[in-house]
Each structure stands twice: as structure tokens, then as C-alpha cells.
Design a protein around this motif. Sequence first.
Motif, short mmCIF file in Angstrom:
data_model
loop_
_atom_site.label_atom_id
_atom_site.label_comp_id
_atom_site.label_asym_id
_atom_site.label_seq_id
_atom_site.Cartn_x
_atom_site.Cartn_y
_atom_site.Cartn_z
N HIS A 231 0.80 -1.07 -0.06
CA HIS A 231 -0.04 0.04 0.02
C HIS A 231 0.81 1.19 -0.02
N CYS A 232 0.84 2.12 -1.12
CA CYS A 232 1.57 3.34 -1.18
C CYS A 232 1.06 3.98 -2.36
N GLY A 233 1.51 5.22 -2.28
CA GLY A 233 1.02 6.10 -3.23
C GLY A 233 1.97 6.92 -4.22
N SER A 234 1.82 8.38 -4.27
CA SER A 234 2.65 9.13 -5.21
C SER A 234 3.65 10.04 -4.43
N ARG A 235 3.76 9.79 -3.07
CA ARG A 235 4.72 10.61 -2.20
C ARG A 235 4.74 12.07 -2.27
N GLY A 236 5.86 12.80 -2.25
CA GLY A 236 5.88 14.15 -2.31
C GLY A 236 5.27 14.93 -3.62
N LEU A 237 5.46 14.06 -4.52
CA LEU A 237 5.14 14.43 -6.05
C LEU A 237 3.70 14.79 -6.15
N GLY A 238 2.96 13.66 -5.75
CA GLY A 238 1.51 13.83 -5.70
C GLY A 238 0.87 14.67 -4.58
N HIS A 239 1.40 14.98 -3.66
CA HIS A 239 1.11 15.94 -2.55
C HIS A 239 1.31 17.30 -3.03
N GLN A 240 2.64 17.63 -3.87
CA GLN A 240 2.66 18.87 -4.24
C GLN A 240 1.74 19.16 -5.50
N ILE A 241 1.51 18.20 -6.22
CA ILE A 241 0.52 18.48 -7.33
C ILE A 241 -0.81 18.95 -6.92
N CYS A 242 -1.43 18.26 -5.68
CA CYS A 242 -2.66 18.57 -5.27
C CYS A 242 -2.71 20.16 -4.76
N GLY A 280 -4.16 16.35 -16.36
CA GLY A 280 -2.59 16.09 -16.76
C GLY A 280 -1.80 15.68 -15.47
N ALA A 281 -1.69 16.75 -14.86
CA ALA A 281 -0.88 16.54 -13.77
C ALA A 281 -1.08 15.21 -12.89
N MET A 282 -2.62 15.26 -12.64
CA MET A 282 -2.87 14.00 -11.93
C MET A 282 -2.57 12.79 -12.45
N ALA A 283 -2.73 12.52 -13.78
CA ALA A 283 -2.42 11.29 -14.60
C ALA A 283 -0.76 11.09 -14.49
N ALA A 284 0.02 12.04 -14.33
CA ALA A 284 1.30 11.86 -14.13
C ALA A 284 1.97 11.32 -13.03
N ALA A 285 1.05 12.07 -11.79
CA ALA A 285 1.22 11.25 -10.55
C ALA A 285 0.72 9.87 -10.59
N ALA A 286 -0.48 9.52 -10.96
CA ALA A 286 -1.17 8.12 -11.25
C ALA A 286 0.11 7.37 -11.69
N ASN A 287 1.05 7.79 -12.87
CA ASN A 287 1.93 6.98 -13.18
C ASN A 287 2.90 6.71 -12.20
N TYR A 288 3.22 7.72 -11.68
CA TYR A 288 4.38 7.63 -10.42
C TYR A 288 4.04 6.73 -9.69
#
Length: 470
Positions: A231-242, A280-288
Amino acid sequence: MELVQEASHRFRIDPHGPMRVPGVVFASRTLLRDAEKSLEQVVNVATLPGIVGASYAMPDIHWGYGFPIGGVAATDVADGGVVSPGGVGFDISCGVRLLTADIDRDGLASALPVVMDGLDRAIPRGAGPGGVWHLTGPGQLERILLGGSRYAVGEGHGEERDLTRCEDGGAVADADVDQVSARARERGLAQVGSLGSANHFLEVQRVDEVYDEQAAAAFGIAVGQVCVMIHCGSRGLGHQICTDHVRLMDRAMARYGIKVPDRQLACTPVDSPEGQRYLGAMAAAANYGRANRQLLSDAARIVFRRATGARLSLVYDVSHNLAKIEPHPVAGARRTLCVHRKGATRAFPPGHPDLPGDLRDVGQPVLIPGTMGTASYVLVGVADGDAFHSTCHGAGRVLSRHRAARAVGGREVRARLESAGIAVRPRSLRGLSEEMPEAYKDVSEVVAASEGAGLCRTVARLVPLGVVKG
Ligand code: 5GP
Ligand code: MN
Ligand code: MN
């Protein structure tokens, strides 16, 4: 909050004030104890422009940023429907993957401590930087943002089945790297292939019980078998995008004449420039996020192979924090919707065209972590599901991190788990106490309510043998 009971596990909040649709809450009365604040969030979400059907809440609902965690909301793209970063959450594409080992509990027995020590060394975790992959530079990060798990597998970190059994085949095509800020890239650069903080984990589990033999066989799951859940996610990258896109939308909202009852619901129309930029940014975080889980799987595979010779095969990988553009029938007509699932899992029914070929007759595997001391579940999507084919995502918190940490020390949590035969490899003792099993609802009750509400069917119950905690 007035809840009208419609069925054993279904409650309705009638539209009032600026609500455009009703609230629909799937739960039992017991699960809704102390849910008042999150039910107010269900009501707030029901006011969003373009929302269709209802503002839905899953049985593991609890309070979140703007939208509740355990919430599902879909908006009609052609009818002014909005997209809201708060409806996805800060950990974009946080999700779960389950791998089965070709070894059972008895086969693993004496090797478990060696496996756990190996995982302890191999799995980077904690709040800071450091990941499995040391990127050669920003170009490689872009390839991850564009190629997700496909890129990781292409570079030798996995096998073909890792892609067919991953939601979206391991990557979405609509990532727009230009919408990922320099700060987000900087935060993401050093963290590829890392768990993050303590609600994230890698767990070695045993299949304790199978409820649906046919689905379990199709998923490759049998009683006694060893599994690995990540179980994990997109770390600081996803957080910053949000963070970045909430700010942009908060400024832009008025231009579209949008008023929301809570600033945390900041949103703009899906087809506005701001909406497209976020997606577009969310999709990048999803790939990450997918690449992240892929690299951790690769690290776990190496540990298992060395210590036991066992192979790990992917059952499925699915996000529980994502907005997706999906076709759904609304009042008899096929509409293009932006479905926000935040702390909710997509649960496609048998026959859905997006399922991997070998699972098409069975339905989508749904992976539900419980707690490190109790159980986790595998569910499956059902033909007549609800909430745009969604279900719960976990047990759901009842105690805040702070209250949990005050209630019991990490040392004691560790001792309790170890006396129950569960090997613990924590990053920090504080993290362990924040995540004590009592901080969550009863996952069995949440799963029973989800099935009782007709959202999914239970396939198997998994119990922990060892946990590597963020
Ligand atoms: P979230 O994505 O909301 O942070 O967490 C999803 C779910 O993971 C939680 O609701 C909780 O039920 C579950 N969970 C958190 N920590 C652990 C753990 O160490 N092991 C297992 N099996 N589940 C966990
Ligand atoms: Mn997360
Ligand atoms: Mn999560």
C-alpha cells in the motif's frame, strides 16, 4: 444529520439547501457512530456543479480534506461538471497491489525472519527521500511520469503480467508533464520506489479463508498461500501536485461563477484549462504511483527469491485515490462522467471491457487493507454494483493519528503484535502507535456492509504474518 434508511446498508440524505443531488451512505448504524462531521462533507459535495446520481459515502467513511475519505462523486463533463483535487486527495493514486507467492505458510515457516529482515533492508520508507531507484536525472523522472509501471517493467523491473494485471495496463496515456511544477518534480525525484509514512506498508500475509472458490481460483488465491500486499502512493510529488492545483482552482473558481460551501472543495469545470491542467498532472502522479508500487514489488521479489526460491505473481493493482473519465448510464442515457474516488476503490463488474482478458468473466479484484494486527480482504466487483462501480478502500480511521499515539506507545503495539505471531519491521515506534489496530474500524464489519449494500462480493480473507511499516 437526518438519515433515511432505504435498505439494510443504505441511507439517504434528502437534498436540502444548495444540494443538487441526495447523499447516499452505504453503512450500518454502528459504522456511522461519530460520522457526523464526514456526513456534513457528503452534503457539501452534493452541491458541486454537474454532480449526477448522488454524493456517495462508503462504509469506511471518515473526515478528509474537503471531501470525505470513502467518498465517490461523479460529474457530467458535458453539463458543466467539475473536477476537484480535493475529491482525489493529496496522495494521488494511492493504492494497493497484491502478489501471491508460490509457497504456503508451512513452506515459508523457518524463512520468515530472514524474509522480513531482507524486506526491512530492501524497502525504503519514512517521510524523507530515498527510494529503490536512484534516477539519473530529470529526463528519467519524465519517463516515469509518462510511462508509469510500463517504463519500470521495460527497464527490467518486472514481467509482462505486472502490466496486464495493473489498472490501466500500468500507465495512463494522458499525463501532461508540463503541468507538474518544478517543486513537485524535486520532491518526487528522490522518492521513486519508497513506501512513505506509516499508513503505508508492505505486508506478508497468509490466505486465511476463501469465501468464493471460483473467483479465488481465477485470482490465483488458495487457503494457506502466502501473499504480499503493498500500500503506497505518489509521495511528495502527488502531494505537491494537489497543493499546486488546489491553489490554482481556488483563484480561478469565481471566473466560472462557482461557489462552494468549503474552500477545500475548490474546483473548475472538467473542460476548463484549469481542469485539464489538473487532470494532466494527476495522470502523471498516477503513473508515478504505479511505478512506485512496481519497483517495490521488484525489490520484494528479489528478497523472496533469495530467501525461499518463491516467485511472486501480481493478482491486481488498483488505486483508491483517483478521478477518472468513464462512461456510465445516467437516467437511461450514456454520459461521460468524471468519477472522483477518494478512499474508494473502483470495482468493475464481470464483462467490463477494461478488465484483463483472463478476469473478464469474473470481475475486478478489489484489495482492501484492514490493519497490521487483524485482517485484510480480497473482494470482487459485481454485475449490479452501485456508486459508479465503487466500494470501500480499507477499514477507515476512527482515531486521529494524534489520539492513537497518545493512547498507546509504539513499544507496546510492537509487543502485542509479536505476541500474536506477527513480525514487525517498523521505521519508527511513533508510526506504529499511530497505526495501532484500534485506530481503525473493524474491517470485517466494513467489508460485510459493502457486500450487504450490493457494492461487491467477498472473495478471501488474508491475515498478517509480518509487516514492514512506513
Ligand atoms: P489510507 O489509504 O486511507 O491511508 O489507508 C487505507 C487503509 O489501509 C486504512 O483504512 C486501513 O484500514 C489500512 N491499513 C493501514 N495500515 C495498515 C497495515 O499496516 N496493514 C494493513 N493490512 N492495513 C493497513
Ligand atoms: Mn496514501
Ligand atoms: Mn491509501
